[in-house]
Design a protein around this motif. Structure first.
Motif, PDB file in Angstrom:
ATOM      1  N   THR A   1      14.257 -10.470  10.348  1.00  0.00           N
ATOM      2  CA  THR A   1      13.703  -9.639   9.342  1.00  0.00           C
ATOM      3  C   THR A   1      14.143  -9.875   7.934  1.00  0.00           C
ATOM      4  OG1 THR A   1      14.658  -8.097  11.523  1.00  0.00           O
ATOM      5  CG2 THR A   1      14.043  -7.483   9.056  1.00  0.00           C
TER       6      THR A   1
ATOM      7  N   GLY B   1      15.528  -7.666   1.981  1.00  0.00           N
ATOM      8  CA  GLY B   1      14.273  -6.084   1.004  1.00  0.00           C
ATOM      9  C   GLY B   1      14.021  -4.738   1.521  1.00  0.00           C
ATOM     10  N   ARG B   2      13.304  -4.486   0.878  1.00  0.00           N
ATOM     11  CA  ARG B   2      12.925  -2.957   1.661  1.00  0.00           C
ATOM     12  C   ARG B   2      12.069  -3.036   3.355  1.00  0.00           C
ATOM     13  NH1 ARG B   2      10.523   1.211  -2.286  1.00  0.00           N
ATOM     14  NH2 ARG B   2       9.276   1.988  -0.411  1.00  0.00           N
ATOM     15  N   PRO B   3      12.235  -2.130   4.376  1.00  0.00           N
ATOM     16  CA  PRO B   3      11.327  -2.594   4.874  1.00  0.00           C
ATOM     17  C   PRO B   3       9.992  -1.853   4.341  1.00  0.00           C
ATOM     18  CG  PRO B   3      12.755  -0.469   5.375  1.00  0.00           C
ATOM     19  CD  PRO B   3      13.080  -1.390   4.185  1.00  0.00           C
ATOM     20  N   LYS B   4       9.137  -2.432   5.186  1.00  0.00           N
ATOM     21  CA  LYS B   4       7.057  -2.510   5.134  1.00  0.00           C
ATOM     22  C   LYS B   4       6.706  -1.066   5.560  1.00  0.00           C
ATOM     23  CE  LYS B   4       5.474  -6.698   4.914  1.00  0.00           C
ATOM     24  NZ  LYS B   4       4.466  -7.417   5.722  1.00  0.00           N
ATOM     25  N   ALA B   5       6.258  -0.010   4.403  1.00  0.00           N
ATOM     26  CA  ALA B   5       6.006   1.627   4.619  1.00  0.00           C
ATOM     27  C   ALA B   5       5.320   1.696   6.146  1.00  0.00           C
ATOM     28  CB  ALA B   5       5.272   1.646   3.776  1.00  0.00           C
ATOM     29  N   ASP B   6       5.438   2.685   6.274  1.00  0.00           N
ATOM     30  CA  ASP B   6       4.606   2.559   8.420  1.00  0.00           C
ATOM     31  C   ASP B   6       3.188   3.596   7.734  1.00  0.00           C
ATOM     32  OD1 ASP B   6       3.726   3.350  10.332  1.00  0.00           O
ATOM     33  OD2 ASP B   6       5.937   4.587  10.980  1.00  0.00           O
TER      34      ASP B   6
ATOM     35  N   ARG C   1       2.449   6.711   4.989  1.00  0.00           N
ATOM     36  CA  ARG C   1       1.771   6.983   3.825  1.00  0.00           C
ATOM     37  C   ARG C   1       1.166   8.318   4.193  1.00  0.00           C
ATOM     38  NH1 ARG C   1       1.604   0.848   3.858  1.00  0.00           N
ATOM     39  NH2 ARG C   1      -0.227   1.040   4.584  1.00  0.00           N
TER      40      ARG C   1
END
Length: 100
Positions: free
Chosen positions: A56, A59-64, A68
């Motif tokens: 993984t 950083g921040r996980p990608k936005a679903d 959005r």
């Protein structure tokens, strides 16, 4: 009936099992009523989980995309409610002016 084991139990048993010699491992399996194949499965699950965690990106996980879209729709609903309130006010004022 299938027994279910918590992650904490599996972790504890694996840690204990891996620290024992062959006789100790056999004794642990008998004491807990487990099979060595179950230990192998748990070890594989643990290792797979570690590989996934290591793969993984940081950083921040990608936005679903669904999240959005929900946020966009909520903003649009708020905007339209505001416009509806203004339209109702205009209609109300026009109604009062016609009754004069």
């Amino acid at each position: 009936m299938t027994r279910r084991f918590s992650a904490a139990y599996k972790e504890r048993i694996l840690a204990e099992y891996e620290g024992l010699d062959k006789q100790g491992k056999g004794a642990l399996l008998r004491r807990e009523g487990l099979y060595s194949s179950l230990i192998s499965t748990w070890r594989q699950q643990r290792d797979d989980g570690a590989r996934v965690a290591l793969a993984t990106p940081p950083g921040r996980p990608k936005a679903d995309p669904r999240e959005r879209e929900i946020a966009r729709l909520e903003r649009e609903v708020a905007r339209l409610k505001g416009e509806l309130g203004k339209a109702r006010t205009v209609i109300e004022v026009q109604g009062k002016l016609q009754h004069r």
